[in-house]
Design a protein around this motif. Structure first.
Motif, PDB file in Angstrom:
ATOM      1  N   ALA A 211       0.788  -1.324   0.009  1.00 21.08           N
ATOM      2  CA  ALA A 211       0.005   0.089   0.023  1.00 21.08           C
ATOM      3  C   ALA A 211       0.918   1.391   0.071  1.00 21.08           C
ATOM      4  O   ALA A 211       1.865   1.075   0.644  1.00 21.08           O
ATOM      5  CB  ALA A 211      -0.967  -0.142   1.229  1.00 21.08           C
ATOM      6  N   LEU A 212       0.560   2.089  -0.962  1.00 16.99           N
ATOM      7  CA  LEU A 212       1.290   3.185  -1.059  1.00 16.99           C
ATOM      8  C   LEU A 212       0.520   4.592  -0.731  1.00 16.99           C
ATOM      9  O   LEU A 212      -0.482   5.044  -0.924  1.00 16.99           O
ATOM     10  CB  LEU A 212       1.596   3.419  -2.556  1.00 16.99           C
ATOM     11  N   GLY A 213       1.425   5.633  -0.163  1.00 13.78           N
ATOM     12  CA  GLY A 213       0.946   6.823   0.111  1.00 13.78           C
ATOM     13  C   GLY A 213       1.589   8.012  -0.478  1.00 13.78           C
ATOM     14  O   GLY A 213       2.855   7.792  -0.588  1.00 13.78           O
ATOM     15  N   ALA A 214       1.161   9.047  -0.558  1.00  9.81           N
ATOM     16  CA  ALA A 214       1.739  10.328  -1.179  1.00  9.81           C
ATOM     17  C   ALA A 214       2.304  10.107  -2.448  1.00  9.81           C
ATOM     18  O   ALA A 214       3.102  11.118  -2.866  1.00  9.81           O
ATOM     19  CB  ALA A 214       2.620  10.615  -0.311  1.00  9.81           C
ATOM     20  N   VAL A 215       1.720   9.177  -3.281  1.00  7.57           N
ATOM     21  CA  VAL A 215       2.211   9.058  -4.700  1.00  7.57           C
ATOM     22  C   VAL A 215       0.954   8.758  -5.643  1.00  7.57           C
ATOM     23  O   VAL A 215       1.183   8.176  -6.750  1.00  7.57           O
ATOM     24  CB  VAL A 215       3.242   7.815  -4.712  1.00  7.57           C
ATOM     25  N   GLY A 216      -0.146   9.312  -5.104  1.00  6.60           N
ATOM     26  CA  GLY A 216      -1.378   9.578  -6.268  1.00  6.60           C
ATOM     27  C   GLY A 216      -2.139  10.211  -5.439  1.00  6.60           C
ATOM     28  O   GLY A 216      -2.023  10.731  -4.248  1.00  6.60           O
ATOM     29  N   PRO A 217      -3.460  10.613  -5.930  1.00  6.17           N
ATOM     30  CA  PRO A 217      -4.511  11.198  -5.291  1.00  6.17           C
ATOM     31  C   PRO A 217      -5.004  10.842  -4.021  1.00  6.17           C
ATOM     32  O   PRO A 217      -5.608  11.421  -3.336  1.00  6.17           O
ATOM     33  CB  PRO A 217      -5.599  11.454  -6.370  1.00  6.17           C
ATOM     34  N   VAL A 218      -4.902   9.497  -3.961  1.00  8.62           N
ATOM     35  CA  VAL A 218      -5.255   8.687  -2.902  1.00  8.62           C
ATOM     36  C   VAL A 218      -4.311   7.635  -2.484  1.00  8.62           C
ATOM     37  O   VAL A 218      -3.706   7.421  -3.461  1.00  8.62           O
ATOM     38  CB  VAL A 218      -6.770   8.013  -2.946  1.00  8.62           C
ATOM     39  N   PRO A 219      -4.236   7.201  -1.281  1.00 13.46           N
ATOM     40  CA  PRO A 219      -3.386   6.016  -0.949  1.00 13.46           C
ATOM     41  C   PRO A 219      -4.166   4.915  -1.550  1.00 13.46           C
ATOM     42  O   PRO A 219      -5.177   4.864  -1.537  1.00 13.46           O
ATOM     43  CB  PRO A 219      -3.605   5.980   0.680  1.00 13.46           C
ATOM     44  N   PHE A 220      -3.116   3.764  -1.931  1.00 15.55           N
ATOM     45  CA  PHE A 220      -3.826   2.743  -2.749  1.00 15.55           C
ATOM     46  C   PHE A 220      -2.809   1.612  -2.720  1.00 15.55           C
ATOM     47  O   PHE A 220      -1.960   1.461  -2.261  1.00 15.55           O
ATOM     48  CB  PHE A 220      -3.966   3.354  -4.309  1.00 15.55           C
ATOM     49  N   ARG A 221      -3.738   0.373  -3.166  1.00 17.71           N
ATOM     50  CA  ARG A 221      -2.750  -0.894  -2.991  1.00 17.71           C
ATOM     51  C   ARG A 221      -2.256  -0.829  -4.531  1.00 17.71           C
ATOM     52  O   ARG A 221      -2.885  -0.819  -5.586  1.00 17.71           O
ATOM     53  CB  ARG A 221      -3.828  -2.101  -2.937  1.00 17.71           C
ATOM     54  N   ALA A 222      -1.106  -1.250  -4.518  1.00 14.97           N
ATOM     55  CA  ALA A 222      -0.155  -1.474  -5.736  1.00 14.97           C
ATOM     56  C   ALA A 222      -0.337  -3.104  -6.196  1.00 14.97           C
ATOM     57  O   ALA A 222       0.244  -3.855  -5.826  1.00 14.97           O
ATOM     58  CB  ALA A 222       1.416  -1.413  -5.464  1.00 14.97           C
ATOM     59  N   GLU A 223      -1.606  -3.104  -7.008  1.00 16.77           N
ATOM     60  CA  GLU A 223      -2.056  -4.500  -7.088  1.00 16.77           C
ATOM     61  C   GLU A 223      -1.402  -5.475  -7.984  1.00 16.77           C
ATOM     62  O   GLU A 223      -1.197  -6.633  -7.739  1.00 16.77           O
ATOM     63  CB  GLU A 223      -3.378  -4.558  -7.514  1.00 16.77           C
ATOM     64  N   LYS A 224      -0.735  -4.593  -9.021  1.00 14.85           N
ATOM     65  CA  LYS A 224      -0.110  -5.583  -9.978  1.00 14.85           C
ATOM     66  C   LYS A 224       1.441  -6.140  -8.775  1.00 14.85           C
ATOM     67  O   LYS A 224       1.959  -7.177  -9.398  1.00 14.85           O
ATOM     68  CB  LYS A 224       0.672  -4.836 -11.076  1.00 14.85           C
ATOM     69  N   THR A 225       1.947  -5.192  -8.090  1.00 10.86           N
ATOM     70  CA  THR A 225       3.178  -5.771  -7.439  1.00 10.86           C
ATOM     71  C   THR A 225       2.713  -6.701  -6.523  1.00 10.86           C
ATOM     72  O   THR A 225       3.631  -7.717  -6.256  1.00 10.86           O
ATOM     73  CB  THR A 225       3.378  -4.403  -6.585  1.00 10.86           C
ATOM     74  N   GLU A 226       1.576  -6.611  -5.742  1.00 18.36           N
ATOM     75  CA  GLU A 226       1.047  -7.767  -5.038  1.00 18.36           C
ATOM     76  C   GLU A 226       0.763  -9.228  -5.928  1.00 18.36           C
ATOM     77  O   GLU A 226       1.303 -10.316  -5.347  1.00 18.36           O
ATOM     78  CB  GLU A 226      -0.315  -7.366  -4.511  1.00 18.36           C
ATOM     79  N   ALA A 227       0.440  -9.071  -7.094  1.00 21.62           N
ATOM     80  CA  ALA A 227       0.346 -10.413  -7.726  1.00 21.62           C
ATOM     81  C   ALA A 227       1.614 -10.816  -8.225  1.00 21.62           C
ATOM     82  O   ALA A 227       1.691 -12.059  -8.185  1.00 21.62           O
ATOM     83  CB  ALA A 227      -0.592  -9.926  -9.127  1.00 21.62           C
ATOM     84  N   LEU A 228       2.461 -10.028  -8.450  1.00 18.26           N
ATOM     85  CA  LEU A 228       3.877 -10.232  -8.893  1.00 18.26           C
ATOM     86  C   LEU A 228       4.524 -11.147  -7.644  1.00 18.26           C
ATOM     87  O   LEU A 228       5.144 -12.226  -7.873  1.00 18.26           O
ATOM     88  CB  LEU A 228       4.890  -8.992  -9.139  1.00 18.26           C
TER      89      LEU A 228
END
Lengths: 279, 160
Positions: A211-228
């Protein structure tokens, strides 16, 4: 500052009733963001309703399924809880790197979330822990995943007449680490905030959350990275690849705290470092 | 709009009729004339306005006075006992932790909160605890030294 009426109801019911009947309401919990906005004139409520006397919102409880943290818990309260430190060390760490001792005495968990700042330190760790927020209004309650709560900087799906009641955390599987990138360790907003949780089984990653913060309009899950990461053994190559992929998933902006380019680089570094720490 | 509010400041009960917009900082300075509470940035960044609210440090510039109903507030004026300086205040003088003095009350209040919780902190713990208090004179070294020294000389946390 514009004049306002101040109320401090002592029950959820009383609070929800006032929220409906009073004009132009702002809720105040810690007030560390709201008072700044009111001083600057960016918030001009006619009614301020304090959450301080609603006991139900403070403290936490534990059940068979997990922990329920009241939205009114202060960040200081979180850092001083041995039980939370034992069960959610990464979350308690995050609470301890917000601003200063003085601010953490006032600031609340619910406030950190509802303010909907993309750089809120509590949010990536909570998302990585699969947090579910409970919202209540006169119409009843609804539960939804924290990752669905935000709409944009300063905007959430919270409707008028609705408040955040609590945050539910399932008993965590695997460890979660949060790292905050900022020029000063304290008193600074995150340039980048990265939370990673890995659950492992027989040497392989069973479940991954990034989960990433301050690198988009909202904090979010990097789902492709999770899948990798899912299903793989955690090798050095994989960590590097995951950092690269997470950097590719974020959509940061240039601002006073850092450029988009720099933020992507830092996401790459922090994802890799957190994975290393979880190896 | 105004509201009646009662609380305890430095051990004395107070009841005031206050504008809802008044911050705890302004109330302490303007209504109770406690000038040891300093207004620096007014935004929670500098820590000069630090007081204890129910024993915990807060930046009083970010607290509404009307939100303090029933609270116990301690300012630097309430720290000395029997007109003797508190050992921490004495130590700040002896170690040279005071130059212009503007940050001092905030430094003292926040350090006091730390020492009550953790009577013998390490240097790192002191520096972390004081990260919300800015000082533009001393370079912090002497302030940190004063807090560490107080911790060493006061063995019983009750005394703090």
């Amino acid at each position: 500052m514009k004049a306002f009426e101040h109320y401090a109801p002592d029950s959820i019911e009383g609070l929800l009733e006032m929220l409906k009947s009073k004009p132009n309401v702002k809720l105040i919990a810690g007030g560390t963001d709201l008072l700044l906005q009111m001083k600057q004139g960016t918030a001009q409520p006619e009614t301020v309703i304090s959450l301080k006397n609603v006991e139900e919102l403070c403290g936490f409880s534990v059940s068979k399924n997990g922990y329920r943290l009241g939205a009114g818990m202060t960040l200081r309260g979180i850092t001083r809880s041995n039980e939370l430190t034992q069960n959610f060390p990464g979350l308690v760490y995050a609470a301890g790197v917000v601003a200063s001792e003085q601010i953490r005495t006032l600031a609340t968990l619910g406030g950190n979330i509802c303010n909907a700042s993309p750089s809120a330190d509590m949010v990536p760790p909570l998302i990585a822990l699969d947090a579910v927020v409970q919202l209540v209004s006169n119409q009843g309650q609804r539960d939804l995943s924290l990752s669905e709560f935000f709409k944009g900087p300063g905007e959430s799906i919270l409707k008028s007449g609705e408040i955040m009641h609590s945050i539910f955390l399932p008993h965590p599987s695997g460890n979660m680490i949060y790292s905050k990138h900022a020029p000063r360790k304290f008193m600074d907003l995150a340039v980048v905030g990265v939370a990673v949780r890995l659950a492992k089984k027989k040497g392989k990653i069973n479940e991954a959350r990034v989960a990433l913060g301050a690198v988009g309009p909202v904090p979010f899950r990097a789902e492709k990275t999770e899948a990798l990461l899912a299903g793989q053994a955690l090798t050095t190559e994989l960590m590097l690849e995951a950092g690269e992929m997470a950097a590719g998933e974020c959509v940061p902006i240039d601002d006073i705290r850092g450029s988009a380019w720099y933020r992507k680089r830092m996401v790459k570094v922090h994802v890799r470092r957190n994975l290393e720490a979880l190896r | 709009m105004k509201k009646i509010i009662s609380f305890t400041v430095n051990g004395a009960k107070q009841e005031l009729y206050l504008d809802t917009r008044k911050t705890l900082l302004k109330m302490l300075r303007e209504d109770l004339e406690l000038m040891g509470v300093h207004l620096g940035c007014g935004g929670g960044d500098c820590g000069a306005c630090t007081v204890l609210l129910n024993g915990e440090p807060v930046t009083s510039c970010l607290v509404l006075a009307v939100d303090c109903e029933g609270a116990e507030i301690t300012t630097v004026e309430g720290v000395q006992q029997n007109s003797e300086l508190h050992p921490l205040q004495q130590s700040m003088i002896e170690k040279g932790g005071i130059q212009c003095g503007f940050c001092t009350p905030g430094m003292v209040m926040n350090s006091l909160a730390l020492l009550r919780e953790n009577p013998q902190p390490t240097e790192v713990e002191v520096r972390q605890a004081l990260s919300g208090n800015l000082c533009r004179c001393t370079g912090y070294a002497k302030i940190v030294e004063a807090v560490l020294d107080t911790g060493k000389t006061m063995t019983n946390s009750e005394e703090v």
